[in-house]
Enzyme design. Structure first.
Site, mmCIF file in Angstrom:
data_model
loop_
_atom_site.group_PDB
_atom_site.id
_atom_site.type_symbol
_atom_site.label_atom_id
_atom_site.label_comp_id
_atom_site.label_asym_id
_atom_site.label_seq_id
_atom_site.Cartn_x
_atom_site.Cartn_y
_atom_site.Cartn_z
ATOM 1 N N ARG A 49 8.757 -2.329 4.140
ATOM 2 C CA ARG A 49 7.660 -3.244 3.810
ATOM 3 C C ARG A 49 7.360 -3.197 2.324
ATOM 4 O O ARG A 49 7.261 -2.115 1.751
ATOM 5 C CB ARG A 49 6.384 -2.791 4.505
ATOM 6 C CG ARG A 49 6.181 -3.389 5.845
ATOM 7 C CD ARG A 49 4.828 -2.903 6.379
ATOM 8 N NE ARG A 49 4.816 -2.951 7.821
ATOM 9 C CZ ARG A 49 4.634 -4.074 8.514
ATOM 10 N NH1 ARG A 49 4.434 -5.220 7.899
ATOM 11 N NH2 ARG A 49 4.636 -4.052 9.834
ATOM 12 N N HIS A 66 9.884 9.719 5.732
ATOM 13 C CA HIS A 66 8.438 9.887 5.950
ATOM 14 C C HIS A 66 8.058 10.416 7.325
ATOM 15 O O HIS A 66 6.900 10.745 7.563
ATOM 16 C CB HIS A 66 7.719 8.559 5.724
ATOM 17 C CG HIS A 66 7.645 8.173 4.273
ATOM 18 N ND1 HIS A 66 6.544 8.395 3.503
ATOM 19 C CD2 HIS A 66 8.563 7.610 3.454
ATOM 20 C CE1 HIS A 66 6.760 7.968 2.272
ATOM 21 N NE2 HIS A 66 7.992 7.481 2.217
ATOM 22 N N ASP A 96 3.791 14.041 14.079
ATOM 23 C CA ASP A 96 3.467 13.127 12.990
ATOM 24 C C ASP A 96 4.164 13.643 11.741
ATOM 25 O O ASP A 96 4.108 14.848 11.464
ATOM 26 C CB ASP A 96 1.940 13.110 12.784
ATOM 27 C CG ASP A 96 1.441 11.783 12.238
ATOM 28 O OD1 ASP A 96 2.238 11.080 11.593
ATOM 29 O OD2 ASP A 96 0.256 11.456 12.463
HETATM 30 O O1 LIG Z 1 5.299 -0.497 8.847
HETATM 31 P P1 LIG Z 1 4.742 -0.257 10.214
HETATM 32 O O2 LIG Z 1 5.794 -0.354 11.269
HETATM 33 O O3 LIG Z 1 3.555 -1.116 10.484
HETATM 34 O O4 LIG Z 1 4.210 1.257 10.299
HETATM 35 C C1 LIG Z 1 3.373 1.859 9.336
HETATM 36 C C2 LIG Z 1 4.030 3.052 8.669
HETATM 37 O O5 LIG Z 1 4.097 4.097 9.622
HETATM 38 C C3 LIG Z 1 4.824 5.279 9.316
HETATM 39 O O6 LIG Z 1 4.101 6.191 8.494
HETATM 40 C C4 LIG Z 1 4.595 7.479 8.141
HETATM 41 O O7 LIG Z 1 4.384 7.742 6.785
HETATM 42 C C5 LIG Z 1 3.186 8.408 6.422
HETATM 43 C C6 LIG Z 1 3.234 8.658 4.934
HETATM 44 O O8 LIG Z 1 4.373 9.383 4.571
HETATM 45 C C7 LIG Z 1 3.043 9.720 7.205
HETATM 46 O O9 LIG Z 1 1.811 10.348 6.881
HETATM 47 C C8 LIG Z 1 3.095 9.441 8.686
HETATM 48 O O10 LIG Z 1 3.071 10.668 9.398
HETATM 49 C C9 LIG Z 1 4.335 8.646 9.055
HETATM 50 O O11 LIG Z 1 4.253 8.252 10.409
HETATM 51 C C10 LIG Z 1 6.180 4.911 8.769
HETATM 52 O O12 LIG Z 1 6.895 6.074 8.354
HETATM 53 C C11 LIG Z 1 6.132 3.890 7.657
HETATM 54 O O13 LIG Z 1 7.462 3.553 7.263
HETATM 55 C C12 LIG Z 1 5.435 2.655 8.197
HETATM 56 O O14 LIG Z 1 5.355 1.671 7.189
HETATM 57 O O1 LIG Z 2 -8.328 1.046 10.053
HETATM 58 C C1 LIG Z 2 -7.536 1.707 9.361
HETATM 59 C C2 LIG Z 2 -6.949 2.896 9.801
HETATM 60 C C3 LIG Z 2 -6.092 3.568 8.976
HETATM 61 N N1 LIG Z 2 -5.817 3.097 7.742
HETATM 62 C C4 LIG Z 2 -4.910 3.843 6.847
HETATM 63 O O2 LIG Z 2 -3.635 4.017 7.435
HETATM 64 C C5 LIG Z 2 -3.037 5.192 6.951
HETATM 65 C C6 LIG Z 2 -2.441 5.957 8.102
HETATM 66 O O3 LIG Z 2 -1.541 6.900 7.613
HETATM 67 P P1 LIG Z 2 -1.118 8.179 8.438
HETATM 68 O O4 LIG Z 2 -0.248 8.980 7.587
HETATM 69 O O5 LIG Z 2 -2.327 8.889 8.944
HETATM 70 O O6 LIG Z 2 -0.329 7.622 9.722
HETATM 71 P P2 LIG Z 2 0.776 6.457 9.916
HETATM 72 O O7 LIG Z 2 0.007 5.258 10.380
HETATM 73 O O8 LIG Z 2 1.432 6.252 8.616
HETATM 74 O O9 LIG Z 2 1.684 6.955 10.986
HETATM 75 C C7 LIG Z 2 -4.112 5.982 6.213
HETATM 76 O O10 LIG Z 2 -3.892 5.915 4.833
HETATM 77 C C8 LIG Z 2 -5.398 5.244 6.582
HETATM 78 O O11 LIG Z 2 -6.363 5.221 5.560
HETATM 79 C C9 LIG Z 2 -6.402 1.938 7.302
HETATM 80 O O12 LIG Z 2 -6.172 1.520 6.180
HETATM 81 N N2 LIG Z 2 -7.238 1.261 8.139
#
Ligand SMILES: O=P(O)(O)OC[C@H]1O[C@H](O[C@H]2O[C@H](CO)[C@@H](O)[C@H](O)[C@H]2O)[C@H](O)[C@@H](O)[C@@H]1O
Ligand SMILES: O=c1ccn([C@@H]2O[C@H](COP(=O)(O)OP(=O)(O)O)[C@@H](O)[C@H]2O)c(=O)[nH]1
Ligand SMILES: [Mg+2]
Length: 723
Positions: free
Chosen positions: A10, A165, A372
């Site tokens: 993205r 990630h 996670d």
């Molecule tokens: O792009 P999406 O399919 O909508 O999903 C959102 C993102 O989710 C994942 O997040 C991860 O990265 C975080 C930061 O490193 C980390 O804190 C979290 O534990 C991971 O799940 C995914 O890796 C991203 O690529 C997505 O964009």
């Molecule tokens: O209503 C919401 C809930 C979550 N977040 C953001 O989404 C990210 C979630 O990242 P995380 O690493 O916790 O999990 P992921 O969704 O990447 O697996 C954090 O920066 C939150 O501040 C947001 O912008 N709006």
């Protein structure tokens, strides 16, 4: 600062279309915030998918492109079928559950691999088109695992980083994937591969060992003539921004409202994408369990769960939503009153300001993913607490747990345990809350997202750019030189050079084609051929005794320089140490299933080629340490080889053969050495000036030429016989 080319599935923007037209707004997420500075300062580009723009008119599309260009973003559009097969399909139906240890969620028959591969190739093509020499490329996440290798093929000299990630699972999980080796090779196109925790690094290196037989030495892996580094870089957040928000009067006003609305109540908070890895059902059950077993808490708790809609086109996400809806309904039905319900469930997304107000109002933040990669929410909660209050309850299966030891840790599978932790958090004395929060905040503020970006990019800049490769054309070049030489003296290793490795050394006997090749080579005009091997002389004699070759056994301890000549050994070499070393090797063989000891006249070898590769490599390291300690300063040398640890008298090595065979060499002779192993490097090092060294394989080598392995060695030698 070199120009940065950022690559992620993205783009860090959201495209919004409404009646007033179309606008492109920057996203607030961690990656977007952290990389914004370096992206802008370096004058680089960000390449990725802008989201679904299929419903835009051509004019709107043009406006989006102009706005993206303004933000230095380069869009890669995905077709509807690519969205469904690359993004929702292979990325989110296969890789996502796999990396979170949920292999039962993976479709029984995978049909999207080819599209995943093609989209990764499209990404690489687009990046290569924008690349300028000197640029640094940084690719992100599991959707793009093949991009580094596609890029390496197109840009051999580029500096490429990759960050993963999500969790890198145990090799036992990863190796269930049909395309496991392709994915790992894809990542190895990078110079530096980063993960959130050392556990993920460890899992990745055991995967390398198991799938590709590659050993990680400290943090480096030799692969395809290059060095790939691995490292743990726990991602942080923009802590200062959250802290600033948390102090803003408008946000504080909102905090007051939240608290007034629940003045008699304690506030629990959960904030997640609605994803089945986030552990929401058991979290709800823990709340239910607390209310069930401790009636005094009934009517005194409010659990606010924010659930952001995510990947809604994937069936498992829809089913998960139903499950959460149902649980919320059940708990509220059981423990709600006419005036209040315990669970406030909000299926929508909030902006950072609104989230900060919730973080700051909460008594307990409940973060309980079953797996996670990191979990940034846990860190944001701490950054938003300049009042140094609030308790973080954190799953031990979130990457963040490795850094946040002052949280109340929970096992997210243990509902009863989570109810206990919740109660402990609610009853925690103020002083303990402050101490814990102060420590958490210090960590979150110091290791923020800017630290993360800096440390990854510094490490990436410090990796040497790959040396110019001697590609298979080098072998052609070598051949041309060999052809030109008046006289040739060939010194050729056997295992791994003329024949591939076999599970047992005695199975790697020469085939008829090889014997014929060696016979014809040795009969070539002005050409002498020597086999220089680590094997015992009896074996070489039995296999090659009848051929007009020079034979050198046990790394040069024994030589029979010409057919019919007697075997002679290097002078002054003792073997009485063997009685002391043998029992040590035998003890290691007995405790490592599949390992065995080979006895040669001048050395002892401990082989582990049939052993579980990770365990074998670890035991080999142990053995070397042990031998080094026990026999330090003695007359012995311990040599790590390919799946073997060899112990022999000091001073014996393949290099010794060079002096022996070159003493009566006619003028104008070109010496050529070919080998695949560490022991052959001794041979290469001892060659007289003007010689040719050829490495067979992909390891680090001092040789100037490289061929791929035994088939290519044979092809090279055969070519000498024609023309
Ligand atoms: O792009 P999406 O399919 O909508 O999903 C959102 C993102 O989710 C994942 O997040 C991860 O990265 C975080 C930061 O490193 C980390 O804190 C979290 O534990 C991971 O799940 C995914 O890796 C991203 O690529 C997505 O964009
Ligand atoms: O209503 C919401 C809930 C979550 N977040 C953001 O989404 C990210 C979630 O990242 P995380 O690493 O916790 O999990 P992921 O969704 O990447 O697996 C954090 O920066 C939150 O501040 C947001 O912008 N709006
Ligand atoms: Mg060899």
């Amino acid at each position: 600062m070199s120009r940065l080319l950022l690559v992620s599935n993205r783009l860090p923007v959201t495209v919004k279309a409404d009646k007033d037209g179309v606008s492109v707004v920057r996203s607030a997420g961690g990656l977007a915030t952290g990389l914004r500075g370096p992206h802008e300062r370096s004058g680089g580009l960000w390449i990725g998918w802008p989201g679904d723009v299929s419903r835009l008119t051509p004019q709107q599309r043009a406006s989006v492109e102009a706005q993206l260009a303004e933000l230095r973003c380069v869009p890669l559009y995905l077709s509807a079928s690519e969205v469904s097969r690359f993004y929702e399909g292979y990325s989110n139906r296969t890789l996502w559950p796999l990396c979170h240890y949920l292999i039962d969620r993976i479709p029984e028959q995978e049909r999207d691999w080819d599209v995943y591969r093609k989209v990764n190739e499209r990404f690489a093509d687009l990046v290569a088109r924008h690349y300028q020499p000197g640029d640094t490329i940084w690719v992100h996440d599991y959707q793009l695992m093949l991009v580094p290798a596609f890029l390496r093929a197109r840009l051999p000299q580029a500096r490429i980083g990759f960050f993963f990630h999500i969790p890198f699972p145990s090799s036992e999980i990863f190796r269930t994937l049909p395309h496991r080796a392709d994915l790992v090779r894809g990542l190895l196109g990078a110079d530096l591969i980063g993960f959130h925790t050392i556990t993920y690094v460890r899992h990745f290196s055991s995967t390398l060992m198991r799938l590709l037989g590659l050993e990680t030495v400290v943090d480096r892996v030799a692969y395809d003539g290059r060095e790939v580094r691995l490292g743990a870089f726990p991602m942080g957040i923009d802590a200062q921004a959250f802290e600033n928000l948390a102090k803003e009067p408008a946000v504080l006003e909102e905090v007051r409202t939240h608290r007034e609305k629940s003045s008699e109540l304690r506030l629990l908070l959960g904030v997640d994408r609605l994803d089945y890895t986030k552990g929401i059902p058991r979290r709800l059950l823990a709340v239910q369990r607390l209310l069930e077993r401790e009636p005094t808490w009934r009517g005194r708790l409010r659990f606010v769960q924010v659930a952001v809609p995510s990947r809604t086109a994937v069936a498992d996400y829809a089913a998960y939503r139903d499950k959460v809806d149902e649980l919320v309904g059940r708990i509220n039905g059981l423990y709600g009153s006419v005036h209040n319900v315990p669970v406030h469930y909000l299926y929508r997304s909030f902006n950072e300001r609104q989230l900060t107000a919730l973080y700051r109002a909460a008594d307990v933040m409940f973060v309980t993913p079953i797996r996670d990669g990191m979990n940034l929410v846990a860190k944001e909660f701490c950054a938003a607490r300049p009042d140094e209050d609030g308790v973080l309850v954190l799953s031990e299966f979130a990457g963040a747990a490795d850094e946040m030891g002052d949280a109340v840790m929970v096992n997210p599978y243990d509902v009863e345990g989570m109810a206990d932790a919740l109660e402990a958090a609610l009853e925690m004395p103020e002083e303990e809350r402050r101490t814990r929060m102060r420590n958490l905040r210090a960590r979150v503020k110091e290791y923020d997202v800017h630290w993360w970006v800096r440390s990854f990019l510094d490490e990436l800049q410090a990796t040497p750019t790959p040396p110019p490769r001697v590609e298979p054309a080098g072998a052609e070049e070598a051949l041309a030189q060999l052809r030109e030489a008046q006289c040739l003296l060939l010194l050729i290793d056997y295992d791994g050079t003329l024949v591939p490795f076999a599970p047992k050394p005695e199975l790697a006997s020469p085939d008829a084609e090889l014997l014929d090749l060696l016979q014809r080579l040795a009969s070539r005009r002005d050409t002498r051929v020597h086999i220089v091997s680590g094997r015992p002389r009896e074996t070489l004699e039995a296999w090659f005794g009848g051929l007009p070759l020079g034979l050198h056994a046990e790394h040069g301890l024994w030589s029979r320089p010409a057919p019919g000549a007697p075997w002679t050994s290097q002078e002054g070499v003792t073997t009485d140490w063997k009685n002391l070393v043998r029992p040590v090797l035998e003890a290691f063989a007995a405790r490592v299933p599949g390992a065995f000891v080979e006895e040669k006249s001048g050395s002892l070898a401990w082989h582990y080629r049939q052993v579980d590769p990770v365990f074998g490599a670890r035991q080999a390291r142990e053995l070397r340490l042990h031998l080094g300690e026990v026999f330090a300063h003695g007359p012995l040398e311990v040599l790590p080889g390919d799946k073997v640890v060899e112990v022999r008298a000091r001073g014996v090595n393949k290099g010794r053969v060079v002096a022996l065979v070159t003493q009566d060499m006619s003028p104008g002779t070109r010496v050529v050495a070919i080998g695949d192993d560490r022991t052959d490097e001794d041979l290469f090092a001892a060659l007289p000036e003007g010689s040719l060294a050829i490495h067979a394989g992909g390891k680090d080598t001092r040789a100037r030429y490289r061929v791929k392995g035994p088939p290519e060695v044979r092809r090279l030698l055969s070519s000498l016989l024609v023309g």
